[in-house]
Design a protein around this motif. Structure first.
Motif, short mmCIF file in Angstrom:
data_model
loop_
_atom_site.label_atom_id
_atom_site.label_comp_id
_atom_site.label_asym_id
_atom_site.label_seq_id
_atom_site.Cartn_x
_atom_site.Cartn_y
_atom_site.Cartn_z
N ASP A 65 -2.24 -27.95 -1.67
CA ASP A 65 -1.31 -28.91 -0.91
C ASP A 65 0.13 -28.22 -1.52
N TYR A 66 0.55 -27.46 -1.00
CA TYR A 66 1.59 -26.73 -1.65
C TYR A 66 3.08 -27.66 -1.13
N SER A 67 3.97 -27.54 -2.05
CA SER A 67 5.27 -28.30 -1.75
C SER A 67 6.45 -27.60 -1.68
N HIS A 68 6.24 -26.24 -1.88
CA HIS A 68 7.27 -25.22 -1.62
C HIS A 68 6.99 -23.83 -1.12
N THR A 69 7.57 -22.76 -1.60
CA THR A 69 7.11 -21.39 -0.82
C THR A 69 5.77 -21.24 -1.52
N TYR A 70 4.69 -20.68 -0.93
CA TYR A 70 3.70 -20.56 -1.19
C TYR A 70 3.01 -19.13 -0.92
N VAL A 71 2.84 -18.48 -1.96
CA VAL A 71 2.34 -16.97 -1.54
C VAL A 71 0.75 -16.74 -1.90
N PHE A 72 0.27 -15.78 -0.94
CA PHE A 72 -1.31 -15.64 -1.32
C PHE A 72 -1.51 -14.35 -0.80
N ALA A 73 -2.88 -13.70 -1.41
CA ALA A 73 -3.03 -12.44 -0.96
C ALA A 73 -3.60 -12.49 0.68
N ASN A 74 -3.08 -11.47 1.30
CA ASN A 74 -3.53 -11.39 2.93
C ASN A 74 -4.92 -11.39 2.97
N ASP A 75 -5.56 -12.37 3.79
CA ASP A 75 -7.04 -12.14 3.96
C ASP A 75 -7.54 -10.93 4.73
N PHE A 76 -6.57 -10.45 5.53
CA PHE A 76 -6.77 -9.42 6.31
C PHE A 76 -5.94 -8.18 6.08
N PRO A 77 -5.66 -7.44 4.92
CA PRO A 77 -4.83 -6.62 4.32
C PRO A 77 -4.95 -5.44 5.16
N ALA A 78 -3.58 -4.66 5.42
CA ALA A 78 -3.68 -3.40 5.87
C ALA A 78 -3.98 -2.60 4.79
N LEU A 79 -3.71 -2.42 3.70
CA LEU A 79 -3.89 -1.76 2.52
C LEU A 79 -4.84 -2.22 1.52
N LEU A 80 -5.55 -1.50 0.94
CA LEU A 80 -6.34 -1.98 -0.17
C LEU A 80 -6.29 -1.22 -1.47
N ASP A 81 -6.97 -1.66 -2.31
CA ASP A 81 -6.58 -0.82 -3.82
C ASP A 81 -7.56 0.56 -3.72
N GLU A 82 -8.16 0.72 -2.59
CA GLU A 82 -8.70 2.17 -2.50
C GLU A 82 -8.52 2.58 -1.22
N GLY A 83 -8.29 3.91 -1.12
CA GLY A 83 -7.95 4.79 0.14
C GLY A 83 -8.99 5.78 0.30
N ALA A 84 -8.93 6.10 1.56
CA ALA A 84 -9.77 7.26 1.94
C ALA A 84 -9.50 8.69 1.41
N ASN A 85 -10.27 9.43 1.27
CA ASN A 85 -10.07 10.92 0.64
C ASN A 85 -9.23 11.67 1.39
N ALA A 86 -8.24 12.46 0.75
CA ALA A 86 -7.56 13.43 1.47
C ALA A 86 -8.33 14.48 2.14
N ALA A 87 -7.81 14.87 3.34
CA ALA A 87 -8.60 15.95 4.13
C ALA A 87 -7.45 16.86 4.79
N ALA A 88 -7.43 18.21 4.60
CA ALA A 88 -6.43 19.11 5.10
C ALA A 88 -7.20 20.10 6.00
N GLY A 89 -6.26 20.40 6.89
CA GLY A 89 -6.78 21.37 7.75
C GLY A 89 -5.70 22.16 8.71
N ASP A 90 -5.73 23.16 9.50
CA ASP A 90 -4.88 23.63 10.28
C ASP A 90 -4.31 22.78 11.24
N LEU A 91 -5.20 21.81 11.70
CA LEU A 91 -4.67 21.14 12.81
C LEU A 91 -4.51 19.36 12.50
N PHE A 92 -5.87 18.92 11.54
CA PHE A 92 -5.74 17.64 11.37
C PHE A 92 -5.80 17.33 9.54
N GLU A 93 -4.96 16.46 9.50
CA GLU A 93 -4.82 16.10 7.90
C GLU A 93 -4.75 14.83 7.62
#
Length: 336
Positions: A65-93
């Protein structure tokens, strides 16, 4: 026609990109899409809103029951603590992308947009921005604070709120701004946006609001019809570097700017806005940066006609009809 009525291109100093300006097209008839007028009669509390105090969010958490600005972790974040592994190639990276995302509810009041908050309420949001930039920037390379206002701009909730996406990389647009500001500093020994401020104050045609600490202009290179650029007039590179006076005057000028937006067509004006400050990964190497915010509203002729970035804009180059000078004049004429 005068020279100002003829087609011409303008270069964006922050990105190096060009914008085609076609003033003569402002007179063309419009038989295209007309969107519904955005509703402006929101209640103080909506029992069906995921962001109102005491309500249950879709992720299962119940808001306090907040009474001023309220900040919380996004329930559906675009970024996470962990990312996919890097992959490099002549065309796709690929490369890993790590980070975090949070949501900022500006106020418990479901109807209080940034424009409608009083100065004290807006100041609380400004302080929140500064605190988050400092806290999250200590861990991540870049902190993007932004707001999508209104369903026309893709806002997933009508409750006035902003977002924070922090990443372990500097996003492409920010990297481009960094490169152009750095190059200008190396060539001239001055800060690019400081020179822009001086020139805009001298000219005056694109100035919409100003005070001792901030300048709001329709930039010379604006792509969106009523785009605004809000720039710190003092040597500030990041939000958390603002002192008491700068924070207070930012709250005041934001109120005036956003009330002009709402008064232009008599509605809760939709926009996407966001802060660009020096990436935290630069540490102390930020003398070429000047803190600024971009405001990108879609409306063109009225509350129901919007600018679409399609066709030529997607395939060739950004184009606008209304000149930045005319847009600034119309915003200055709004009674607030």
């Amino acid at each position: 026609m005068t020279a100002g009525d003829l087609p011409h291109r303008r270069r964006n100093l922050l990105t190096g990109e060009w914008v085609l300006v076609s003033p003569q097209r402002s007179k063309r008839p419009w038989q295209g899409e007309e969107a519904p007028v955005p509703a402006s009669d929101a209640p103080r509390h909506d029992p069906n809103c995921y962001l109102c105090p005491g309500n249950r969010r879709t992720g299962g958490t119940t808001n306090p029951d907040y009474s001023h600005t309220y900040v919380f972790a996004n329930d559906f974040p675009a970024l996470l603590d962990e990312g996919a592994n890097a992959a490099a190639g002549d065309l796709f990276e690929t490369m890993p992308a790590r980070g975090e995302a949070r949501v900022i509810c500006y106020s418990p009041n479901h109807s209080q947009t940034l424009a409608k908050l009083d100065d004290r309420g807006r100041r609380a949001v400004v302080d929140c921005w500064c605190e988050l930039s400092a806290e999250i920037g200590a861990e991540w390379a870049f902190v993007q604070l932004f707001e999508n206002k209104g369903s026309m701009m893709g806002a997933s909730s009508p409750h006035p709120h902003g977002q924070v996406w922090a990443s372990d990389f500097v996003p492409q647009l920010v990297e481009t701004e960094d490169r152009h500001q750095r190059a200008f500093r190396e060539r001239h020994g001055r800060t690019l946006l400081a020179d822009v401020i001086e020139a805009e104050l001298t000219d005056g045609a694109r100035v919409v609001e100003k005070n001792d600490d901030w300048l709001a202009i329709v930039p010379f290179w604006a792509a969106w019809p009523f785009e605004l650029l809000l720039v710190a007039r003092n040597d500030i590179a990041r939000l958390e570097q603002m002192g008491e006076r700068s924070r207070e005057s930012l709250s005041l000028i934001l109120g005036r700017m956003l009330r002009r937006y709402d008064g232009l067509f008599g509605i809760d004006f939709p926009y996407s806005m966001g802060w660009h400050g020096a990436p935290h990964s630069l540490a102390d190497d930020a003398a070429h940066w000047r803190l600024h915010a971009h405001f990108y509203p879609p409306l063109l002729r009225s509350a129901t006609v919007r600018k679409h970035m399609v066709g030529y804009e997607l395939l060739a180059e950004v184009q606008r009809d209304l000149t930045p000078e005319d847009a600034a004049a119309r915003l200055r004429e709004v009674t607030i």
